[in-house]
Design an enzyme around this catalytic site. Structure first.
Site, PDB file in Angstrom:
ATOM      1  N   ILE A  11      43.722 -48.249  53.793  1.00 60.92           N
ATOM      2  CA  ILE A  11      45.129 -47.816  53.837  1.00 60.92           C
ATOM      3  C   ILE A  11      46.052 -48.997  53.539  1.00 60.92           C
ATOM      4  CG2 ILE A  11      46.929 -46.727  55.228  1.00 60.92           C
ATOM      5  CD1 ILE A  11      44.658 -45.390  56.851  1.00 60.92           C
ATOM      6  N   THR A  98      39.205 -56.924  68.036  1.00 63.34           N
ATOM      7  CA  THR A  98      40.317 -56.821  67.065  1.00 63.34           C
ATOM      8  C   THR A  98      41.394 -55.853  67.542  1.00 63.34           C
ATOM      9  OG1 THR A  98      39.142 -57.525  65.094  1.00 63.34           O
ATOM     10  CG2 THR A  98      40.914 -55.944  64.764  1.00 63.34           C
ATOM     11  N   THR A 132      46.446 -43.830  65.182  1.00 60.69           N
ATOM     12  CA  THR A 132      45.653 -42.670  64.792  1.00 60.69           C
ATOM     13  C   THR A 132      45.869 -41.479  65.718  1.00 60.69           C
ATOM     14  OG1 THR A 132      43.352 -41.904  64.684  1.00 60.69           O
ATOM     15  CG2 THR A 132      43.775 -43.758  66.124  1.00 60.69           C
ATOM     16  N   ASP A 133      45.565 -40.277  65.199  1.00 63.63           N
ATOM     17  CA  ASP A 133      45.628 -39.076  66.051  1.00 63.63           C
ATOM     18  C   ASP A 133      44.478 -39.036  67.063  1.00 63.63           C
ATOM     19  OD1 ASP A 133      43.510 -38.506  64.313  1.00 63.63           O
ATOM     20  OD2 ASP A 133      44.349 -36.619  63.575  1.00 63.63           O
ATOM     21  N   GLU A 134      43.441 -39.871  66.838  1.00 67.32           N
ATOM     22  CA  GLU A 134      42.253 -39.789  67.717  1.00 67.32           C
ATOM     23  C   GLU A 134      42.558 -40.199  69.147  1.00 67.32           C
ATOM     24  OE1 GLU A 134      38.490 -41.088  66.331  1.00 67.32           O
ATOM     25  OE2 GLU A 134      38.890 -40.515  64.270  1.00 67.32           O
ATOM     26  N   TYR A 158      36.173 -46.506  69.629  1.00 61.85           N
ATOM     27  CA  TYR A 158      37.230 -46.740  68.625  1.00 61.85           C
ATOM     28  C   TYR A 158      38.569 -46.203  69.124  1.00 61.85           C
ATOM     29  CZ  TYR A 158      40.319 -45.656  64.718  1.00 61.85           C
ATOM     30  OH  TYR A 158      41.431 -45.527  63.919  1.00 61.85           O
ATOM     31  N   SER A 159      38.595 -44.904  69.500  1.00 60.05           N
ATOM     32  CA  SER A 159      39.898 -44.324  69.863  1.00 60.05           C
ATOM     33  C   SER A 159      40.424 -44.933  71.153  1.00 60.05           C
ATOM     34  CB  SER A 159      39.830 -42.800  69.931  1.00 60.05           C
ATOM     35  OG  SER A 159      38.784 -42.365  70.756  1.00 60.05           O
ATOM     36  N   ALA A 160      39.514 -45.316  72.064  1.00 65.73           N
ATOM     37  CA  ALA A 160      39.967 -45.958  73.306  1.00 65.73           C
ATOM     38  C   ALA A 160      40.612 -47.304  73.000  1.00 65.73           C
ATOM     39  CB  ALA A 160      38.791 -46.129  74.264  1.00 65.73           C
ATOM     40  N   LYS A 162      42.082 -48.137  70.161  1.00 68.32           N
ATOM     41  CA  LYS A 162      43.374 -47.887  69.512  1.00 68.32           C
ATOM     42  C   LYS A 162      44.404 -47.422  70.562  1.00 68.32           C
ATOM     43  CE  LYS A 162      44.451 -47.981  65.706  1.00 68.32           C
ATOM     44  NZ  LYS A 162      44.988 -49.079  64.841  1.00 68.32           N
ATOM     45  N   ASN A 257      34.576 -29.746  58.459  1.00 65.16           N
ATOM     46  CA  ASN A 257      33.885 -30.729  57.611  1.00 65.16           C
ATOM     47  C   ASN A 257      33.072 -30.068  56.499  1.00 65.16           C
ATOM     48  OD1 ASN A 257      34.895 -32.771  59.192  1.00 65.16           O
ATOM     49  ND2 ASN A 257      33.077 -32.952  60.471  1.00 65.16           N
ATOM     50  N   ARG A 290      27.093 -36.706  65.948  1.00 65.89           N
ATOM     51  CA  ARG A 290      27.687 -37.948  66.489  1.00 65.89           C
ATOM     52  C   ARG A 290      27.812 -37.767  68.009  1.00 65.89           C
ATOM     53  NH1 ARG A 290      33.537 -39.308  63.995  1.00 65.89           N
ATOM     54  NH2 ARG A 290      32.332 -40.449  62.452  1.00 65.89           N
TER      55      ARG A 290
END
Ligand code: NAD
Ligand code: DAU
Length: 358
Positions: A11, A98, A132-134, A158-160, A162, A257, A290
């Site tokens: 992005i 990060t 993110t929307d997650e 990941y979403s946690a 973010k 999906n 997943r």
């Protein structure tokens, strides 16, 4: 000028390219060039004095304060992140480093710089955090789409991570008055998308005659937005967003999906038919799901539409056709990203998943 972080990723690179196509305002692009960062994405800017690439980490406070002091950007836009959910499941540590620690260091350095700006520059400065929307968690089939006030319920490392970064950004506004903007966007797709994510992976595997690995029953729903529409939303939020506000960004485009995979296959059947005339659909393989897989994401984008007059330019049909054509036209780019590191990732993520064909 403005400073972006993570501008060599999917992005971020699209943003840098679009920004310089729309305005003459220069960009400093700070990127650590992890496996996801790729200077090939920016090769069309070679020799363009408006783009200053700096190889470095958002956690490097000395580098950052020097960049801020030297270039005095009017805004910092934070795209840099570890972004792949499956990688966060197999190894969360980089995500904590990060997305949480890195964002914290960036905020601290930006705050110190911003505190010492003259009154006018201080008032007009912006820190825009790309999220993110997650962070909102998973929706059932009938629940309304996520609004900006939806509770945070992240389900993957990941979403946690973010979500934690979003909270830090919010707190820097509330506590220190830092003029921040946060955008929470749905799933992007388009050029330069690293082929570990669903759409580019399906295109690349289909063309290579490999299985198209669909997790679980393939009925998980994502809300897809063409990446250039995300970039235009970020530009608009930077231009007119109210400091301290959050803006959801999405394309009102929910799809299971499996529908996405079928669409990619149909486009390839049309644009690059197989010599045996079989459909690429025959390569679809159902594989182990997943862990903790979110069932449905959906973004309510009314606020950004109503308050900032932003709307996506592409429909899914136009955007996905452009995307498939881009991959067909940019096979050298695809070959370059399929390094040893990429192949190791494929083995790590897919070898353990047992699969059944359709
Ligand atoms: P990406 O993984 O393609 O790119 C991330 C970029 O950040 C890479 O260039 C990488 O080198 C750089 N980077 C990573 N760690 C860094 C560090 N410590 N310091 C400096 N640079 C670093 O990610 P993307 O898909 O382009 O996502 C960009 C941002 O948008 C992320 O914050 C992500 O959470 C968010 N987002 C992504 C999507 C999507 O669908 N891809 C949707 C909504 C929000
Ligand atoms: O919603 C926004 C998020 O979208 C961003 O914050 C993330 O950075 C971005 O990676 C993306 O996350 P997803 O997990 O939704 O994207 P991904 O492309 O990994 O997967 C999309 C869907 O496809 C998801 O339901 C999992 C499924 N999938 C994915 C892969 C890689 C498969 O069925 N098979 C696969 O091989």
């Amino acid at each position: 000028m403005i400073l972006v972080t993570g501008g060599a990723g999917f992005i971020g690179a699209n943003f840098v390219l679009d920004w310089l196509a729309q305005t003459d305002e220069s960009i400093i692009n700070l990127d650590a060039l992890t496996y996801a960062g790729n200077l090939d994405n920016l090769s069309s800017l070679e020799g363009d004095a408006r783009h200053l690439f700096v190889h470095g980490d958002i956690s490097d406070t000395t580098l950052l304060s020097n960049l801020l002091a030297t270039h005095q950007p009017r805004a910092v836009l934070n795209f840099a992140a570890e972004s792949h959910v499956d990688r966060s499941i197999l190894g969360p540590e980089d995500f904590i480093q990060t997305n949480i620690v890195g964002t914290f260091k960036l905020l601290e350095t930006v705050r110190a710089h911003w505190n010492n700006l003259p009154a006018d520059a201080k008032k007009n400065f912006r820190f825009l955090h790309v999220s993110t929307d997650e962070v909102y968690g998973s929706l059932t089939k009938d629940e309304p789409a996520f609004t900006e006030t939806h509770r945070y319920e992240p389900n993957s490392p990941y979403s946690a991570s973010k979500a934690a970064s979003d909270h830090l950004v919010r707190s820097y506004h509330h506590t220190y008055g830092l003029p921040v903007l946060t955008t929470n966007c749905s799933n992007n797709y388009g050029p330069y998308h690293f082929p570990e994510k669903l759409i580019p992976l399906m295109i690349v595997n289909a063309l290579a005659g490999k299985p198209l690995p669909v997790y679980g029953d393939g009925q998980q729903i994502r809300d897809w937005l063409y990446v250039k529409d995300h970039c235009s939303a970020i530009r608009r939020v930077l231009e007119a967003g109210i400091s301290g506000e959050v803006y959801n960004v999405g394309g009102w485009n929910e799809k299971p999906n499996l529908d996405i995979v079928h669409t990619v296959c149909s486009l390839l059947d049309e644009l690059r038919p197989k010599t045996d005339r079989q459909s690429y659909n025959a390569q679809i393989t159902y594989v182990t799901d997943r862990p903790g897989h979110d069932r449905r994401y959906a973004i309510d984008a009314s606020k950004i539409e109503r308050e900032l007059g932003w709307k996506p330019a592409e429909t899914f049909e136009t955007g996905i056709r452009k995307t498939v054509m881009w991959y067909l036209d940019n096979q050298p780019w695809v070959a370059n990203v399929q390094s040893g590191n990429y192949r190791e990732w494929l083995t790590k993520n897919y070898a353990e998943r047992s699969g059944t064909s359709t």
